[in-house]
Design an enzyme around this catalytic site. Structure first.
Site, PDB file in Angstrom:
ATOM      1  N   HIS A  51       0.803  -1.215   0.000  1.00  0.00           N
ATOM      2  CA  HIS A  51       0.000   0.000   0.000  1.00  0.00           C
ATOM      3  C   HIS A  51       0.842   1.273   0.000  1.00  0.00           C
ATOM      4  CE1 HIS A  51      -3.442  -2.610   1.006  1.00  0.00           C
ATOM      5  NE2 HIS A  51      -4.174  -1.620   0.545  1.00  0.00           N
ATOM      6  N   GLY A  52       2.025   1.229   0.559  1.00  0.00           N
ATOM      7  CA  GLY A  52       2.821   2.448   0.577  1.00  0.00           C
ATOM      8  C   GLY A  52       4.189   2.227   1.185  1.00  0.00           C
TER       9      GLY A  52
END
Length: 476
Positions: free
Chosen positions: A319-320
């Site tokens: 996700h990041g």
């Protein structure tokens, strides 16, 4: 695709051309249309998805060819291809975040950018190559099939993450789809309308105030911080699920049925059920290509917990690049491990019914704080403030004024949250979703539902030049 007028008009033009054509020519139209759409969003994204498509197509053929000669060689080709994809994803996510801060503006590091949609379709590319190696799919000799599989424009920006066998069948269905199909067209309308309602009326409205609350967290009292966590919990769901419904609806116009990505996750009675209902295409991908290959639950409780933590660590990293995403993933890993232990020990009261649903919602909401925070330290400060800022802060009414949040707007927000909660509960109990339940109503009731949604969309929708591209998961 983004949820906006331009995207809808583009899809409409392509749809008209689609039904003028017949047979396999439709497939080539959709492949070209998808690349052109991506190119219009970002030239780099258009070039990268073409390159990845060619690479995936060639790797699949090579694995299949060498599998007949040498299993070891086929495994090597698969491993190299998958490693290249994983390494590219790590570089594109982590190099800009951790290694380009001190780089000169014109340096190579400062110019590394994550192409739009890459995180989603690179997982599709990996699953295609692995499944060819597993002999669960047959590689295609037609590169247009792979291009369309990876670049199909309604799902390109934020998924869902499709599997080759399912999507390839949908391509075949599209080539023989008939224009006159009342049942399909009413679903096109219901899915896109409901998706737009979730995105434009609820998510985009909440987003305005979520930004203000998280940006000014250290100056706000606990009541506002709790409210901010609730707002974001609803915002990210309505934003992502709304986009998914919208993409499903647009795809149905071409005779393509995308996989469902959400199934009323906040009605879940435990965190394990939550992850069967939240971002379902990612959850099933991580299960099939990470969790099960690691051994799943076949090697004892301790190994099961370790495997679960690894999966959620990867989920957070996907996700990041920030440490806050890793913490978000690990929190869900801990929640899932505790839930697994409770299930094994027979502690059913805290993972079933109303109590289980409340606990699951609170777990998800707490973890979302770190997901939304700009950094791990910002997330920790938010949590600390949420449990300590009880007195001496600006009153609730003054904060409303500071955020330009009038009473009528707060009423709309409260009603919107209650509305989505009630609709989700109805759909959860009915084991369906609102668009499908609407389609099953009598004609008169369908008209009433659609009229109400249209009026709400027109009157209460949040519109502006940047709203159509403001998709939360577009960043990932």
């Amino acid at each position: 695709m983004t949820v906006g007028v331009t995207s809808v008009l583009y899809a409409l033009v392509i749809c008209i051309l689609f039904y003028i054509l017949r047979g396999n020519s439709r497939k080539y139209l959709l492949a070209v249309a998808s690349i052109l759409y991506i190119y219009s969003l970002n030239r780099l994204a258009g070039a990268v998805v073409l390159f990845v498509s060619v690479f995936t197509w060639a790797a699949g053929l090579l694995v299949s060819i060498w599998q007949k000669k040498s299993e070891r060689a086929a495994t090597g080709i698969m491993s190299v291809a998958v490693s290249i994809f994983v390494l590219s994803l790590l570089i594109l996510k982590y190099f800009p975040a951790y290694f380009s801060q001190g780089a000169a503006e014109d340096s190579f590091l400062s110019k590394i950018l994550m192409p739009i949609g890459y995180s989603f379709y690179v997982f599709q590319a990996i699953s295609y190559i692995v499944d060819v190696k597993r002999k669960s799919v047959k590689p295609t000799t037609n590169i247009a099939d792979v291009v369309l599989y990876l670049a199909w424009f309604p799902k390109f920006v934020s998924g869902p993450i499709e599997r080759w066998n399912g999507f390839n069948d949908q391509i075949k269905n599209a080539c023989c789809a008939k224009l006159i199909d009342k049942d399909r067209w009413k679903r096109v309308f219901y899915y896109t309308l409901y998706g737009a309602f979730m995105k434009v009326v609820i998510a985009d409205r909440l987003g305005i105030y979520v930004d203000k609350i998280f940006d000014g967290a250290e100056l706000l009292g606990s009541n506002w911080l709790l409210l901010g966590a609730l707002f974001y919990t609803v915002q990210i769901y309505c934003d992502f699920a709304g986009y998914s419904y919208f993409a499903i609806g647009v795809s149905k116009a071409f005779g393509i049925d995308l996989v469902m990505n959400f199934d009323m996750p906040y009605c879940s009675q435990n965190i394990t059920e939550f992850w069967r209902r939240w971002h379902m295409s990612l959850s099933s991908w991580l299960r099939d290509y990470v969790y099960i290959p690691l051994g799943g639950n076949r090697k004892g409780p301790a190994r099961k917990i370790i495997n679960t933590m690894i999966v959620f660590l990867i989920c957070g990293m996907w996700h990041g690049a920030g440490k806050n995403f890793i913490v978000w993933g690990l929190l869900h890993g801990v929640f899932s491990a505790v839930d697994s232990i409770c299930r094994d020990k027979g502690f059913s009261i805290i993972r079933k019914g109303v109590v289980g649903t409340i606990i699951t919602f609170l777990e998800a909401s707490f973890a979302w704080i770190f997901f939304r925070a700009s950094s791990l330290s910002a997330g920790l400060r938010y949590v600390k403030a949420m449990f300590t800022h009880f007195a001496g802060y600006i009153s609730f009414a003054e904060n409303m004024e500071n955020m330009n949040l009038v009473v009528i707007e707060m009423v709309v927000i409260i009603v919107s949250i209650l509305c989505i909660a009630v609709l989700d509960r109805i759909a959860y109990n009915g084991k369906s979703n609102i668009p499908e339940m609407t389609a099953s109503l009598t004609q008169g009731r369908r008209y009433i539902v659609c009229y109400l949604l249209l009026m709400i969309l027109v009157i209460f929708g949040i519109y502006g030049p940047d709203i159509s591209t403001r998709l939360i998961y577009m960043e990932f």
